[in-house]
Design a protein around this motif. Structure first.
Motif, PDB file in Angstrom:
ATOM      1  N   ARG A   9    -130.811 -30.463  11.549  1.00 16.96           N
ATOM      2  CA  ARG A   9    -129.980 -30.502   9.836  1.00 16.96           C
ATOM      3  C   ARG A   9    -129.391 -29.886  10.051  1.00 16.96           C
ATOM      4  NH1 ARG A   9    -133.388 -34.172  10.724  1.00 16.96           N
ATOM      5  NH2 ARG A   9    -133.823 -36.039   9.576  1.00 16.96           N
ATOM      6  N   MET A  10    -128.264 -30.026   9.714  1.00 15.94           N
ATOM      7  CA  MET A  10    -126.976 -28.318   9.291  1.00 15.94           C
ATOM      8  C   MET A  10    -127.618 -27.604   7.556  1.00 15.94           C
ATOM      9  SD  MET A  10    -123.201 -27.939   9.438  1.00 15.94           S
ATOM     10  CE  MET A  10    -122.912 -27.500  10.696  1.00 15.94           C
ATOM     11  N   GLU A  11    -127.020 -27.313   6.903  1.00 18.55           N
ATOM     12  CA  GLU A  11    -127.217 -26.748   5.723  1.00 18.55           C
ATOM     13  C   GLU A  11    -125.561 -25.683   5.188  1.00 18.55           C
ATOM     14  OE1 GLU A  11    -129.741 -23.497   4.339  1.00 18.55           O
ATOM     15  OE2 GLU A  11    -129.027 -23.642   2.954  1.00 18.55           O
ATOM     16  N   VAL A  12    -125.274 -26.472   4.439  1.00 16.04           N
ATOM     17  CA  VAL A  12    -123.110 -26.279   3.750  1.00 16.04           C
ATOM     18  C   VAL A  12    -123.806 -24.623   3.076  1.00 16.04           C
ATOM     19  CG1 VAL A  12    -121.662 -26.044   3.213  1.00 16.04           C
ATOM     20  CG2 VAL A  12    -122.904 -28.087   4.631  1.00 16.04           C
ATOM     21  N   LEU A  13    -123.186 -23.387   3.649  1.00 22.31           N
ATOM     22  CA  LEU A  13    -124.726 -21.833   2.845  1.00 22.31           C
ATOM     23  C   LEU A  13    -123.059 -22.200   1.849  1.00 22.31           C
ATOM     24  CD1 LEU A  13    -125.534 -19.372   5.369  1.00 22.31           C
ATOM     25  CD2 LEU A  13    -126.782 -21.352   3.732  1.00 22.31           C
ATOM     26  N   GLU A  14    -122.654 -21.676   1.990  1.00 27.28           N
ATOM     27  CA  GLU A  14    -121.154 -21.463   1.564  1.00 27.28           C
ATOM     28  C   GLU A  14    -119.367 -22.365   0.902  1.00 27.28           C
ATOM     29  OE1 GLU A  14    -120.414 -17.962  -0.062  1.00 27.28           O
ATOM     30  OE2 GLU A  14    -122.902 -17.084  -0.396  1.00 27.28           O
ATOM     31  N   LEU A  15    -118.910 -22.631   0.316  1.00 27.25           N
ATOM     32  CA  LEU A  15    -117.520 -23.083   0.682  1.00 27.25           C
ATOM     33  C   LEU A  15    -117.084 -22.930  -1.008  1.00 27.25           C
ATOM     34  CD1 LEU A  15    -115.945 -25.558   1.775  1.00 27.25           C
ATOM     35  CD2 LEU A  15    -116.893 -27.035   0.778  1.00 27.25           C
ATOM     36  N   ALA A  16    -115.635 -22.591  -0.745  1.00 34.03           N
ATOM     37  CA  ALA A  16    -114.987 -22.263  -1.422  1.00 34.03           C
ATOM     38  C   ALA A  16    -113.418 -22.780  -0.689  1.00 34.03           C
ATOM     39  CB  ALA A  16    -115.485 -20.742  -1.905  1.00 34.03           C
ATOM     40  N   VAL A  17    -112.750 -23.117  -2.172  1.00 36.53           N
ATOM     41  CA  VAL A  17    -111.131 -22.541  -2.025  1.00 36.53           C
ATOM     42  C   VAL A  17    -110.501 -22.016  -3.084  1.00 36.53           C
ATOM     43  CG1 VAL A  17    -109.403 -24.759  -2.060  1.00 36.53           C
ATOM     44  CG2 VAL A  17    -111.294 -24.989  -0.660  1.00 36.53           C
ATOM     45  N   ASP A  18    -109.771 -21.050  -2.635  1.00 33.29           N
ATOM     46  CA  ASP A  18    -108.906 -20.114  -3.283  1.00 33.29           C
ATOM     47  C   ASP A  18    -108.728 -21.541  -5.161  1.00 33.29           C
ATOM     48  OD1 ASP A  18    -106.919 -19.366  -5.780  1.00 33.29           O
ATOM     49  OD2 ASP A  18    -107.314 -18.110  -4.357  1.00 33.29           O
ATOM     50  N   PRO A  19    -108.548 -20.710  -5.964  1.00 33.60           N
ATOM     51  CA  PRO A  19    -108.128 -22.037  -8.203  1.00 33.60           C
ATOM     52  C   PRO A  19    -107.518 -22.781  -7.069  1.00 33.60           C
ATOM     53  CG  PRO A  19    -109.638 -20.653  -8.018  1.00 33.60           C
ATOM     54  CD  PRO A  19    -109.472 -20.220  -6.597  1.00 33.60           C
ATOM     55  N   ILE A  20    -106.056 -21.880  -6.106  1.00 30.05           N
ATOM     56  CA  ILE A  20    -104.563 -22.018  -6.880  1.00 30.05           C
ATOM     57  C   ILE A  20    -104.371 -23.494  -5.166  1.00 30.05           C
ATOM     58  CG2 ILE A  20    -102.514 -21.563  -5.961  1.00 30.05           C
ATOM     59  CD1 ILE A  20    -102.816 -18.344  -7.472  1.00 30.05           C
ATOM     60  N   ALA A  21    -105.216 -23.320  -4.538  1.00 31.15           N
ATOM     61  CA  ALA A  21    -105.052 -24.393  -3.640  1.00 31.15           C
ATOM     62  C   ALA A  21    -106.170 -25.726  -4.074  1.00 31.15           C
ATOM     63  CB  ALA A  21    -106.025 -23.367  -2.380  1.00 31.15           C
ATOM     64  N   ARG A  22    -106.196 -25.749  -4.736  1.00 36.20           N
ATOM     65  CA  ARG A  22    -107.420 -27.126  -4.677  1.00 36.20           C
ATOM     66  C   ARG A  22    -106.543 -27.881  -5.409  1.00 36.20           C
ATOM     67  NH1 ARG A  22    -112.209 -23.632  -9.009  1.00 36.20           N
ATOM     68  NH2 ARG A  22    -112.636 -22.896  -7.422  1.00 36.20           N
ATOM     69  N   ARG A  23    -107.044 -29.333  -5.187  1.00 30.28           N
ATOM     70  CA  ARG A  23    -106.660 -30.633  -5.300  1.00 30.28           C
ATOM     71  C   ARG A  23    -105.945 -31.253  -4.206  1.00 30.28           C
ATOM     72  NH1 ARG A  23    -109.813 -32.856  -8.719  1.00 30.28           N
ATOM     73  NH2 ARG A  23    -108.067 -34.785  -9.199  1.00 30.28           N
ATOM     74  N   GLY A  24    -105.819 -30.494  -2.876  1.00 28.72           N
ATOM     75  CA  GLY A  24    -104.838 -30.548  -2.409  1.00 28.72           C
ATOM     76  C   GLY A  24    -106.133 -31.452  -0.719  1.00 28.72           C
ATOM     77  N   GLY A  25    -106.878 -31.525  -1.255  1.00 28.33           N
ATOM     78  CA  GLY A  25    -107.491 -31.827   0.212  1.00 28.33           C
ATOM     79  C   GLY A  25    -108.261 -30.406   1.352  1.00 28.33           C
ATOM     80  N   LEU A  26    -107.981 -29.464   0.828  1.00 25.68           N
ATOM     81  CA  LEU A  26    -108.373 -29.057   1.360  1.00 25.68           C
ATOM     82  C   LEU A  26    -109.738 -28.456   1.791  1.00 25.68           C
ATOM     83  CD1 LEU A  26    -107.737 -26.286   4.110  1.00 25.68           C
ATOM     84  CD2 LEU A  26    -108.313 -24.044   1.379  1.00 25.68           C
ATOM     85  N   GLY A  27    -110.474 -28.398   0.584  1.00 23.89           N
ATOM     86  CA  GLY A  27    -112.328 -28.016   0.296  1.00 23.89           C
ATOM     87  C   GLY A  27    -113.018 -29.703   1.544  1.00 23.89           C
ATOM     88  N   ARG A  28    -112.145 -30.617   1.641  1.00 22.48           N
ATOM     89  CA  ARG A  28    -112.610 -31.823   1.776  1.00 22.48           C
ATOM     90  C   ARG A  28    -112.455 -31.602   3.465  1.00 22.48           C
ATOM     91  NH1 ARG A  28    -113.601 -37.804   1.017  1.00 22.48           N
ATOM     92  NH2 ARG A  28    -112.272 -37.228  -1.118  1.00 22.48           N
ATOM     93  N   ARG A  29    -111.575 -31.314   4.304  1.00 24.20           N
ATOM     94  CA  ARG A  29    -111.388 -30.643   4.980  1.00 24.20           C
ATOM     95  C   ARG A  29    -112.082 -30.134   6.026  1.00 24.20           C
ATOM     96  NH1 ARG A  29    -105.998 -31.229   3.421  1.00 24.20           N
ATOM     97  NH2 ARG A  29    -105.497 -29.183   3.774  1.00 24.20           N
ATOM     98  N   MET A  30    -112.046 -28.611   5.096  1.00 27.06           N
ATOM     99  CA  MET A  30    -113.153 -27.785   5.674  1.00 27.06           C
ATOM    100  C   MET A  30    -114.393 -28.477   5.940  1.00 27.06           C
ATOM    101  SD  MET A  30    -111.907 -24.411   3.983  1.00 27.06           S
ATOM    102  CE  MET A  30    -112.486 -24.287   2.364  1.00 27.06           C
ATOM    103  N   LEU A  31    -114.768 -28.867   4.730  1.00 26.08           N
ATOM    104  CA  LEU A  31    -116.591 -29.656   5.321  1.00 26.08           C
ATOM    105  C   LEU A  31    -116.623 -30.870   6.529  1.00 26.08           C
ATOM    106  CD1 LEU A  31    -119.258 -29.379   3.026  1.00 26.08           C
ATOM    107  CD2 LEU A  31    -117.905 -31.400   2.094  1.00 26.08           C
ATOM    108  N   ASP A  32    -116.004 -31.606   5.988  1.00 20.18           N
ATOM    109  CA  ASP A  32    -115.719 -32.582   7.759  1.00 20.18           C
ATOM    110  C   ASP A  32    -115.617 -31.732   9.460  1.00 20.18           C
ATOM    111  OD1 ASP A  32    -116.057 -34.257   5.607  1.00 20.18           O
ATOM    112  OD2 ASP A  32    -114.032 -35.343   5.915  1.00 20.18           O
ATOM    113  N   ALA A  33    -114.404 -30.835   8.666  1.00 23.32           N
ATOM    114  CA  ALA A  33    -114.780 -30.383   9.916  1.00 23.32           C
ATOM    115  C   ALA A  33    -115.753 -29.302  10.514  1.00 23.32           C
ATOM    116  CB  ALA A  33    -112.942 -28.830  10.072  1.00 23.32           C
TER     117      ALA A  33
END
Length: 81
Positions: A9-33
């Motif tokens: 099993r993989m554990e995701v320890l931390e995922l953060a996106v700068d507030p300025i860059a949020r709501r553009g799908g970056l977090g989803r793409r990073m998590l998927d990758a």
């Protein structure tokens, strides 16, 4: 980015996106990758604005909330032993 597996099993320890860059799908793409096809889980702090909403929106399953944390697993972990 580092990937370490524990018991298959993989554990995701931390995922953060700068507030300025949020709501553009970056977090989803990073998590998927990062996770790809691996079963994974993570713990987040629900009092941080947007955390649980994000994981709920990207399709992770909330397994429980308590003691100031929320536990999530991805769909690939659902039903896995």
């Amino acid at each position: 980015m580092a990937v370490t597996e524990l018991s298959g099993r993989m554990e995701v320890l931390e995922l953060a996106v700068d507030p300025i860059a949020r709501r553009g799908g970056l977090g989803r793409r990073m998590l998927d990758a990062l996770v790809e096809d691996r079963p994974a889980w993570l713990i987040t702090v629900p009092t941080i604005p947007g955390t649980t909403g994000f994981y709920d929106a990207v399709g992770w399953q909330r397994c429980g909330t308590g003691h100031g944390i929320a536990l999530y697993r991805n769909a690939r972990l659902t039903g896995a032993g």
